[in-house]
Motif scaffolding. Structure first.
Motif, PDB file in Angstrom:
ATOM      1  N   LEU A 291      -9.829 -17.825  11.452  1.00  0.00           N
ATOM      2  CA  LEU A 291      -8.480 -17.751  10.874  1.00  0.00           C
ATOM      3  C   LEU A 291      -8.549 -17.739   9.349  1.00  0.00           C
ATOM      4  CD1 LEU A 291      -5.521 -17.578  11.615  1.00  0.00           C
ATOM      5  CD2 LEU A 291      -5.448 -20.069  11.755  1.00  0.00           C
ATOM      6  N   LEU A 292      -9.593 -18.399   8.837  1.00  0.00           N
ATOM      7  CA  LEU A 292      -9.765 -18.424   7.384  1.00  0.00           C
ATOM      8  C   LEU A 292      -9.981 -17.009   6.835  1.00  0.00           C
ATOM      9  CD1 LEU A 292      -9.912 -20.272   4.911  1.00  0.00           C
ATOM     10  CD2 LEU A 292     -12.379 -20.445   5.286  1.00  0.00           C
ATOM     11  N   ASP A 293     -10.657 -16.164   7.615  1.00  0.00           N
ATOM     12  CA  ASP A 293     -10.864 -14.779   7.166  1.00  0.00           C
ATOM     13  C   ASP A 293      -9.556 -13.994   7.210  1.00  0.00           C
ATOM     14  OD1 ASP A 293     -13.479 -15.347   6.745  1.00  0.00           O
ATOM     15  OD2 ASP A 293     -14.277 -14.134   8.401  1.00  0.00           O
ATOM     16  N   VAL A 294      -8.738 -14.263   8.235  1.00  0.00           N
ATOM     17  CA  VAL A 294      -7.436 -13.579   8.311  1.00  0.00           C
ATOM     18  C   VAL A 294      -6.619 -13.962   7.079  1.00  0.00           C
ATOM     19  CG1 VAL A 294      -5.292 -13.330   9.630  1.00  0.00           C
ATOM     20  CG2 VAL A 294      -7.477 -13.525  10.837  1.00  0.00           C
ATOM     21  N   PHE A 295      -6.668 -15.252   6.757  1.00  0.00           N
ATOM     22  CA  PHE A 295      -5.934 -15.748   5.589  1.00  0.00           C
ATOM     23  C   PHE A 295      -6.549 -15.225   4.286  1.00  0.00           C
ATOM     24  CE2 PHE A 295      -5.646 -19.095   2.304  1.00  0.00           C
ATOM     25  CZ  PHE A 295      -4.275 -19.068   2.102  1.00  0.00           C
ATOM     26  N   GLY A 296      -7.834 -15.432   4.161  1.00  0.00           N
ATOM     27  CA  GLY A 296      -8.492 -15.150   2.888  1.00  0.00           C
ATOM     28  C   GLY A 296      -8.565 -13.673   2.538  1.00  0.00           C
ATOM     29  N   ARG A 297      -8.586 -12.800   3.545  1.00  0.00           N
ATOM     30  CA  ARG A 297      -8.754 -11.378   3.262  1.00  0.00           C
ATOM     31  C   ARG A 297      -7.433 -10.649   3.026  1.00  0.00           C
ATOM     32  NH1 ARG A 297     -13.278  -8.883   4.235  1.00  0.00           N
ATOM     33  NH2 ARG A 297     -12.224  -7.080   5.118  1.00  0.00           N
ATOM     34  N   GLY A 298      -6.328 -11.359   3.245  1.00  0.00           N
ATOM     35  CA  GLY A 298      -5.024 -10.749   2.939  1.00  0.00           C
ATOM     36  C   GLY A 298      -4.810  -9.473   3.724  1.00  0.00           C
ATOM     37  N   GLY A 299      -4.037  -8.571   3.153  1.00  0.00           N
ATOM     38  CA  GLY A 299      -3.856  -7.256   3.755  1.00  0.00           C
ATOM     39  C   GLY A 299      -2.913  -7.247   4.939  1.00  0.00           C
ATOM     40  N   THR A 300      -2.959  -6.142   5.660  1.00  0.00           N
ATOM     41  CA  THR A 300      -1.970  -5.882   6.702  1.00  0.00           C
ATOM     42  C   THR A 300      -2.658  -5.516   8.002  1.00  0.00           C
ATOM     43  OG1 THR A 300      -0.601  -4.960   4.954  1.00  0.00           O
ATOM     44  CG2 THR A 300       0.094  -4.484   7.189  1.00  0.00           C
ATOM     45  N   LEU A 301      -2.233  -6.139   9.095  1.00  0.00           N
ATOM     46  CA  LEU A 301      -2.760  -5.813  10.426  1.00  0.00           C
ATOM     47  C   LEU A 301      -1.609  -5.265  11.254  1.00  0.00           C
ATOM     48  CD1 LEU A 301      -4.771  -9.145  11.024  1.00  0.00           C
ATOM     49  CD2 LEU A 301      -5.614  -6.997  10.055  1.00  0.00           C
ATOM     50  N   LYS A 302      -1.727  -4.007  11.683  1.00  0.00           N
ATOM     51  CA  LYS A 302      -0.628  -3.386  12.428  1.00  0.00           C
ATOM     52  C   LYS A 302      -1.139  -2.759  13.717  1.00  0.00           C
ATOM     53  CE  LYS A 302       2.655  -1.448   9.693  1.00  0.00           C
ATOM     54  NZ  LYS A 302       3.231  -0.433   8.772  1.00  0.00           N
ATOM     55  N   SER A 303      -0.227  -2.489  14.630  1.00  0.00           N
ATOM     56  CA  SER A 303      -0.571  -1.659  15.779  1.00  0.00           C
ATOM     57  C   SER A 303       0.373  -0.466  15.781  1.00  0.00           C
ATOM     58  CB  SER A 303      -0.468  -2.453  17.084  1.00  0.00           C
ATOM     59  OG  SER A 303       0.873  -2.795  17.320  1.00  0.00           O
ATOM     60  N   SER A 304      -0.010   0.561  16.503  1.00  0.00           N
ATOM     61  CA  SER A 304       0.758   1.799  16.455  1.00  0.00           C
ATOM     62  C   SER A 304       0.945   2.357  17.859  1.00  0.00           C
ATOM     63  CB  SER A 304       0.010   2.820  15.590  1.00  0.00           C
ATOM     64  OG  SER A 304       0.753   4.005  15.459  1.00  0.00           O
ATOM     65  N   TRP A 305       2.169   2.362  18.307  1.00  0.00           N
ATOM     66  CA  TRP A 305       2.519   2.917  19.623  1.00  0.00           C
ATOM     67  C   TRP A 305       3.064   4.310  19.426  1.00  0.00           C
ATOM     68  CZ3 TRP A 305       2.062   2.484  24.591  1.00  0.00           C
ATOM     69  CH2 TRP A 305       1.645   1.258  25.137  1.00  0.00           C
ATOM     70  N   TYR A 306       2.404   5.302  19.996  1.00  0.00           N
ATOM     71  CA  TYR A 306       2.918   6.681  19.900  1.00  0.00           C
ATOM     72  C   TYR A 306       3.075   7.072  18.422  1.00  0.00           C
ATOM     73  CZ  TYR A 306       5.462  10.521  22.349  1.00  0.00           C
ATOM     74  OH  TYR A 306       5.861  11.703  22.904  1.00  0.00           O
ATOM     75  N   GLY A 307       2.177   6.513  17.585  1.00  0.00           N
ATOM     76  CA  GLY A 307       2.197   6.879  16.168  1.00  0.00           C
ATOM     77  C   GLY A 307       3.503   6.543  15.462  1.00  0.00           C
ATOM     78  N   ASP A 308       4.228   5.529  15.974  1.00  0.00           N
ATOM     79  CA  ASP A 308       5.541   5.196  15.396  1.00  0.00           C
ATOM     80  C   ASP A 308       6.367   6.460  15.161  1.00  0.00           C
ATOM     81  OD1 ASP A 308       5.119   2.472  15.430  1.00  0.00           O
ATOM     82  OD2 ASP A 308       4.387   2.367  13.374  1.00  0.00           O
ATOM     83  N   CYS A 309       6.283   7.374  16.115  1.00  0.00           N
ATOM     84  CA  CYS A 309       6.960   8.664  15.899  1.00  0.00           C
ATOM     85  C   CYS A 309       8.421   8.626  16.305  1.00  0.00           C
ATOM     86  CB  CYS A 309       6.257   9.779  16.684  1.00  0.00           C
ATOM     87  SG  CYS A 309       6.675   9.835  18.446  1.00  0.00           S
ATOM     88  N   LEU A 310       9.168   9.530  15.750  1.00  0.00           N
ATOM     89  CA  LEU A 310      10.497   9.874  16.246  1.00  0.00           C
ATOM     90  C   LEU A 310      10.390  11.339  16.639  1.00  0.00           C
ATOM     91  CD1 LEU A 310      13.295   8.483  13.936  1.00  0.00           C
ATOM     92  CD2 LEU A 310      12.916   8.083  16.365  1.00  0.00           C
ATOM     93  N   PRO A 311      10.378  11.630  17.925  1.00  0.00           N
ATOM     94  CA  PRO A 311      10.156  13.018  18.338  1.00  0.00           C
ATOM     95  C   PRO A 311      11.077  14.019  17.643  1.00  0.00           C
ATOM     96  CG  PRO A 311      10.003  11.571  20.221  1.00  0.00           C
ATOM     97  CD  PRO A 311      10.469  10.712  19.076  1.00  0.00           C
ATOM     98  N   THR A 312      12.356  13.698  17.534  1.00  0.00           N
ATOM     99  CA  THR A 312      13.294  14.662  16.929  1.00  0.00           C
ATOM    100  C   THR A 312      12.948  14.933  15.460  1.00  0.00           C
ATOM    101  OG1 THR A 312      14.705  12.745  16.592  1.00  0.00           O
ATOM    102  CG2 THR A 312      15.312  14.249  18.381  1.00  0.00           C
ATOM    103  N   ARG A 313      12.406  13.955  14.792  1.00  0.00           N
ATOM    104  CA  ARG A 313      12.037  14.120  13.380  1.00  0.00           C
ATOM    105  C   ARG A 313      10.659  14.759  13.235  1.00  0.00           C
ATOM    106  NH1 ARG A 313      10.509   8.575  10.689  1.00  0.00           N
ATOM    107  NH2 ARG A 313       8.717   8.981  12.021  1.00  0.00           N
ATOM    108  N   ASP A 314       9.693  14.293  14.062  1.00  0.00           N
ATOM    109  CA  ASP A 314       8.292  14.650  13.824  1.00  0.00           C
ATOM    110  C   ASP A 314       7.808  15.909  14.544  1.00  0.00           C
ATOM    111  OD1 ASP A 314       8.082  12.422  12.191  1.00  0.00           O
ATOM    112  OD2 ASP A 314       7.412  11.110  13.807  1.00  0.00           O
ATOM    113  N   PHE A 315       8.240  16.153  15.778  1.00  0.00           N
ATOM    114  CA  PHE A 315       7.689  17.300  16.523  1.00  0.00           C
ATOM    115  C   PHE A 315       7.995  18.635  15.820  1.00  0.00           C
ATOM    116  CE2 PHE A 315       7.641  15.218  21.086  1.00  0.00           C
ATOM    117  CZ  PHE A 315       6.788  14.236  20.630  1.00  0.00           C
ATOM    118  N   PRO A 316       9.272  18.900  15.477  1.00  0.00           N
ATOM    119  CA  PRO A 316       9.543  20.213  14.850  1.00  0.00           C
ATOM    120  C   PRO A 316       8.806  20.371  13.518  1.00  0.00           C
ATOM    121  CG  PRO A 316      11.584  19.156  15.578  1.00  0.00           C
ATOM    122  CD  PRO A 316      10.503  18.123  15.692  1.00  0.00           C
TER     123      PRO A 316
END
Ligand SMILES: NC(=O)c1ccc[n+]([C@@H]2O[C@H](COP(=O)([O-])OP(=O)(O)OC[C@H]3O[C@@H](n4cnc5c(N)ncnc54)[C@H](O)[C@@H]3O)[C@@H](O)[C@H]2O)c1
Ligand SMILES: [Zn+2]
Ligand SMILES: [Zn+2]
Length: 361
Positions: A291-316
């Motif tokens: 946990l100290l590394d999670v704290f000490g290294r800062g930054g951002t940890l994310k996950s991505s479902w379907y590339g956080d896409c909006l089909p109507t915006r991204d597909f065309p």
């Protein structure tokens, strides 16, 4: 009038898939009947067959598809017979908390068609990701149809419906890669290579491909990787650091879905950089990190479902970039196959011989 068509069914956990007759009803309110032209074979279809997603057998597989709308339900607007569409598994509801807060890519109340397709004896079928497109026709919610420029080839367009969108979006939407960034991608299958392509499109300066298979690293270069690391031979964290002046990459995208590769992503990342998990873990997997590394290294940890896409915006938009020659999506199509070759395509996928096999109908 119901339609009787051929479709690929997973009938029991672990059993080989088979072709059988599927009964597809005409569209009711809010629905569309789509004649499928092409459908990619995705790892998730294999997960369904292996019982890794649920026990709702029989499944009608296939979900990475493009086709032509054949008919729409009585109240459907903005979509009509003859439209060329990519099918999506995120038809956002517009009414849930996520949608109302302007974050529709977190919508969990997606409007997907329910189990209306059956076998000839009336047994209900569970369509993979609410789509079921290894079939000559399928029934979906109208919102699952995204109209795009019909000048794109169906076998290329369909790929945007799942894995390629997941990878492109992990880089473009979730990580927000920007000009000059260093990016490492761990796992260079269809999803990882799409992340590499997304990073290149966003202007990344250095793109490090990491895989355990030299053939995959070779392909990754063709998508825009500037450097490659075979992590079966070399320590990927050390190599990523060496390639980034000792800092680690600004963005590391994990496209395998395993604890050990996630750890590589975490430690291969620059302090205050971003890790994106796009690989899908199994329910048994556990992650242990100091946990100290999670704290000490800062930054951002994310996950991505379907590339956080909006089909109507991204597909065309992505189709337009492809048609302008700026997004070589055709490189993902390793082979086109017939409906009866899906089982064989799963085996090729497991042996690492293909990025995508695409069924043409
Ligand atoms: N988040 C999403 O919305 C989404 C969508 C589609 C697929 N996925 C997931 O993305 C992942 C990748 O999918 P894919 O279609 O590219 O699969 P794939 O099987 O084509 O590719 C996986 C790659 O990882 C490599 N690999 C395996 N073990 C490795 C290790 N220990 N270190 C480095 N590389 C390793 C393989 O050699 C292969 O090149 C899967 O977990 C899949 O379920 C996620
Ligand atoms: Zn919603
Ligand atoms: Zn998929």
């Amino acid at each position: 009038m119901a339609h009787e068509v051929k479709g690929v069914i997973a009938s029991a956990k672990g059993a080989p898939v088979s072709i059988t007759t599927v009964v597809v009803p005409d569209p009711g309110p809010g629905e569309a009947l789509v004649a499928i032209q092409a459908c990619g074979v995705c790892h998730t279809d294999l997960h369904y067959r292996e019982g890794g997603i649920g026990e709702d057998f029989p499944y009608l597989l296939g979900h990475e598809a493009a086709g032509i709308v054949e008919a729409v339900g009585p109240d459907v607007t903005g979509l009509s017979a003859g439209d060329f569409v990519i099918l999506n598994w995120r038809a956002v509801c517009g009414q849930c908390r996520a949608c109302l807060r302007g974050r529709p890519w977190y919508c969990f109340a997606t409007h997907n068609a329910t189990q209306k397709m059956t076998l000839t004896d009336g047994t209900p079928l569970s369509p993979a990701l609410g789509i079921g497109a290894f079939a000559e026709k399928t029934l979906v919610a109208a919102g699952q149809c995204t109209k795009v420029n019909p000048a794109i080839k169906p076998e290329v367009a369909g790929l945007l419906g799942c894995g390629v969108m997941a990878g492109l979006g992990a880089a473009l939407n979730t990580a927000g890669v920007s000009r000059g960034d260093s990016v490492a991608v761990i796992g260079c299958g269809g999803v990882g290579d799409a992340a590499i392509l997304g990073a290149r499109l966003a202007g990344a300066r250095k793109i490090i491909a990491v895989d355990v298979d030299d053939r995959k690293l070779e392909w990754a270069r063709q998508f825009g990787a500037t450097d490659t690391v075979n992590s079966a031979a070399d320590d990927p964290v050390e190599e990523i650091k060496k390639l980034t002046d000792g800092n680690g990459a600004d963005v590391v995208i994990e496209a395998v879905g395993r604890p050990e590769t996630y750890k590589q992503a975490f430690y291969g990342r620059d302090l205050a950089g971003t890790v994106v998990l796009v690989g899908v873990p199994t329910p048994q997997m556990q992650l242990e990190l100091p946990l100290l590394d999670v704290f000490g290294r800062g930054g951002t940890l994310k996950s991505s479902w379907y590339g956080d896409c909006l089909p109507t915006r991204d597909f065309p938009m992505l189709v337009d970039l492809h048609l302008q020659g700026r997004l070589p999506l055709e490189k993902f199509v390793s082979e086109t196959i017939a409906l009866d070759a899906v089982e064989e395509a799963f085996a090729k996928m497991q042996r690492g011989e293909v990025l995508r096999s695409v069924v043409l109908l």
